[in-house]
Enzyme design. Sequence first.
Site, PDB file in Angstrom:
ATOM      1  N   HIS A 288       0.888  -1.165   0.000  1.00  0.00           N
ATOM      2  CA  HIS A 288       0.000   0.000   0.000  1.00  0.00           C
ATOM      3  C   HIS A 288       0.918   1.204   0.000  1.00  0.00           C
ATOM      4  O   HIS A 288       2.123   1.075   0.241  1.00  0.00           O
ATOM      5  CB  HIS A 288      -0.916   0.003   1.235  1.00  0.00           C
ATOM      6  CG  HIS A 288      -0.142   0.174   2.492  1.00  0.00           C
ATOM      7  ND1 HIS A 288       0.507  -0.876   3.091  1.00  0.00           N
ATOM      8  CD2 HIS A 288       0.172   1.277   3.227  1.00  0.00           C
ATOM      9  CE1 HIS A 288       1.160  -0.442   4.152  1.00  0.00           C
ATOM     10  NE2 HIS A 288       0.993   0.862   4.259  1.00  0.00           N
TER      11      HIS A 288
ATOM     12  N   HIS B  39       1.764   5.566   0.824  1.00  0.00           N
ATOM     13  CA  HIS B  39       1.511   6.759   1.636  1.00  0.00           C
ATOM     14  C   HIS B  39       1.979   7.980   0.855  1.00  0.00           C
ATOM     15  O   HIS B  39       2.923   7.898   0.069  1.00  0.00           O
ATOM     16  CB  HIS B  39       2.285   6.712   2.951  1.00  0.00           C
ATOM     17  CG  HIS B  39       1.839   5.632   3.878  1.00  0.00           C
ATOM     18  ND1 HIS B  39       0.712   5.734   4.659  1.00  0.00           N
ATOM     19  CD2 HIS B  39       2.356   4.417   4.145  1.00  0.00           C
ATOM     20  CE1 HIS B  39       0.564   4.631   5.374  1.00  0.00           C
ATOM     21  NE2 HIS B  39       1.552   3.806   5.085  1.00  0.00           N
TER      22      HIS B  39
END
Length: 138
Positions: free
Chosen positions: A39, A41
């Site tokens: 994932h 950021h």
Amino acid sequence: MIHITRRERFNAAHRLFRDDFTDEKNMEVFGKCSNPNWHGHNYELYVTVKGEINSETGFLVNLKTLSKVIQSKVIVKLDHKNINLEVDFMKGKLASTENLAVGIWKEIEESVKNIGTNLHCVKVIESENNYVEYFGPA
Ligand code: NI
């Protein structure tokens, strides 16, 4: 003594996990950041330097020059990259915000000295609720 801070930004993927933990144990320890399929950021990096004001320029340091150091030493390596797989200075380390801040400090420390100033703090914001500040080795 005066401080000045330059902000840079980068987007990167990571996964917090240990090979010797099961997926369940990784989820328990690292939460959503252990998602097996990665994932990302939108990180913000604040680099604070310290020193005295140059009476000729009124500056502590030229922020364009500081920005170039940060860009060339760390942002090119991190932006749109996978921190676990692609970032040389994070090889073999857990891709945590803490380790990232320490790694960034080490990558830019010498170049910051070479432009006539000294690092004070490397602050890495991972999300709106979490950030790390590293003030150098104790
Ligand atoms: Ni994460």
